[in-house]
Scaffold this active site. Structure first.
Site, PDB file in Angstrom:
ATOM      1  N   GLU A  55      20.978  56.344-118.120  1.00  0.00           N
ATOM      2  CA  GLU A  55      21.606  55.382-117.015  1.00  0.00           C
ATOM      3  C   GLU A  55      22.491  56.234-115.911  1.00  0.00           C
ATOM      4  O   GLU A  55      23.260  56.953-116.386  1.00  0.00           O
ATOM      5  CB  GLU A  55      22.345  54.275-117.639  1.00  0.00           C
ATOM      6  N   ASP A 130      25.288  52.780-105.155  1.00  0.00           N
ATOM      7  CA  ASP A 130      26.075  52.476-104.100  1.00  0.00           C
ATOM      8  C   ASP A 130      25.227  52.430-102.926  1.00  0.00           C
ATOM      9  O   ASP A 130      24.047  53.110-102.614  1.00  0.00           O
ATOM     10  CB  ASP A 130      26.864  53.699-103.677  1.00  0.00           C
TER      11      ASP A 130
HETATM   12  C1  LIG Z   1      28.110  50.278-107.041  1.00  0.00           C
HETATM   13  S1  LIG Z   1      28.482  51.179-108.749  1.00  0.00           S
HETATM   14  C2  LIG Z   1      27.447  50.274-109.888  1.00  0.00           C
HETATM   15  C3  LIG Z   1      27.827  50.442-111.207  1.00  0.00           C
HETATM   16  C4  LIG Z   1      27.280  49.618-112.321  1.00  0.00           C
HETATM   17  N1  LIG Z   1      25.735  50.190-112.407  1.00  0.00           N
HETATM   18  C5  LIG Z   1      27.140  48.158-112.134  1.00  0.00           C
HETATM   19  O1  LIG Z   1      25.903  47.577-111.968  1.00  0.00           O
HETATM   20  O2  LIG Z   1      28.029  47.465-112.161  1.00  0.00           O
HETATM   21  C6  LIG Z   1      27.457  52.684-108.753  1.00  0.00           C
HETATM   22  C7  LIG Z   1      28.115  53.780-109.521  1.00  0.00           C
HETATM   23  O3  LIG Z   1      27.292  54.934-109.552  1.00  0.00           O
HETATM   24  C8  LIG Z   1      27.852  56.074-109.654  1.00  0.00           C
HETATM   25  N2  LIG Z   1      27.257  57.024-108.991  1.00  0.00           N
HETATM   26  C9  LIG Z   1      27.070  57.465-107.911  1.00  0.00           C
HETATM   27  N3  LIG Z   1      26.271  58.545-107.780  1.00  0.00           N
HETATM   28  C10 LIG Z   1      26.229  59.241-108.856  1.00  0.00           C
HETATM   29  C11 LIG Z   1      25.767  60.378-109.293  1.00  0.00           C
HETATM   30  N4  LIG Z   1      24.931  61.170-108.505  1.00  0.00           N
HETATM   31  N5  LIG Z   1      25.855  60.689-110.507  1.00  0.00           N
HETATM   32  C12 LIG Z   1      26.680  59.992-111.363  1.00  0.00           C
HETATM   33  N6  LIG Z   1      27.069  58.673-111.015  1.00  0.00           N
HETATM   34  C13 LIG Z   1      26.922  58.175-109.813  1.00  0.00           C
HETATM   35  C14 LIG Z   1      29.265  55.767-109.043  1.00  0.00           C
HETATM   36  O4  LIG Z   1      30.415  56.564-109.586  1.00  0.00           O
HETATM   37  C15 LIG Z   1      29.541  54.191-109.404  1.00  0.00           C
HETATM   38  O5  LIG Z   1      30.251  53.968-110.574  1.00  0.00           O
END
Ligand SMILES: C[S@@+](CC[C@H](N)C(=O)[O-])C[C@H]1O[C@@H](n2cnc3c(N)ncnc32)[C@H](O)[C@@H]1O
Length: 219
Positions: A55, A130
């Protein structure tokens, strides 16, 4: 990964609670997998499991925990760089006595590229990535040609990537990116029963929110 220096995340001013910090210190040795430029065998990480899911961007881990609880046969490698979320997921995994979750704190691109062997994941979950709505930030969107190729290499044949977004323009973008490759088959699907409603996917945080789920299978 069109350009490895452009990140798909922004490390936010991290307000981490005392409980999250404590979880990070106490539970990381049990659930954490340190990043290294070395392949890791998923069968070693998850000796009790027969299926493997990565994930990407679990946020506060609400969906991760629910899915891991209802799929004890599957090992979940949960990846994010958001420190409060890492602390929260570690506590939830411990409270629920889960043995099928391992957690990583690094850019998912680096983990996929340097640690995950080819053809070994049954599925990749990408829930509410994001959306980077401003045009000048589109280059930060995680779904791009390089990422699609990287995920393809790591999935087993027939393995799937499941994506959900609540940002309609990003849904269109995702569809367009997958339409450009002949490596996957799939498209928009109904929300699968196994994906629980979360903060993003439940009662919308945006008024005009409309959630789109995608499932693409590696050819
Ligand atoms: C908008 S949040 C969504 C979180 C969760 N999936 C939810 O549905 O509530 C996007 C998450 O992706 C993580 N993220 C973005 N790019 C990433 C990457 N390249 N590697 C690891 N995490 C990443 C961010 O830190 C953030 O916590």
């Amino acid at each position: 990964m069109e350009n490895a220096t452009i990140k798909s995340f922004k490390l936010r001013g991290t307000r981490i609670t005392a409980a999250q910090t404590a979880a990070r210190e106490q539970l990381w040795p049990r659930y954490g997998v340190p990043y290294a430029e070395k392949l890791v065998l998923l069968t070693n990480l998850f000796p009790e499991n027969s299926r493997f899911v990565m994930e990407i961007g679990f946020g506060m881990g609400e969906a991760t925990i629910e899915i891991a609880k209802s799929h004890p046969e599957t090992g979940f490698l949960a990846v994010d760089v958001h420190q409060p979320g890492i602390g929260k997921l570690l506590s939830l995994a411990h409270e629920n006595e889960l043995t099928n979750i391992r957690v990583m704190d690094e850019d998912a691109h680096l983990i996929l590229k340097n640690m995950i062997p080819h053809d070994c994941l049954d599925s990749v979950h990408l829930f509410f990535p994001d959306p980077w709505p401003k045009t000048r930030h589109h280059k930060r969107r995680i779904v791009n040609a390089g990422f699609i190729d990287l995920v393809h290499e790591k999935l087993k044949p027939g393995g799937t990537i499941h994506i959900a977004t609540d940002w309609v323009p990003y849904a269109k973008w995702i569809e367009e990116r997958f339409a450009l490759t002949s490596k996957f088959l799939g498209g928009i699907v109904n929300r699968p029963d196994w994906r629980p409603l979360t903060r993003f996917g439940g009662q919308g945080i945006r008024k005009d929110h409309e959630v789109t789920d995608f499932s693409y299978a590696k050819i």
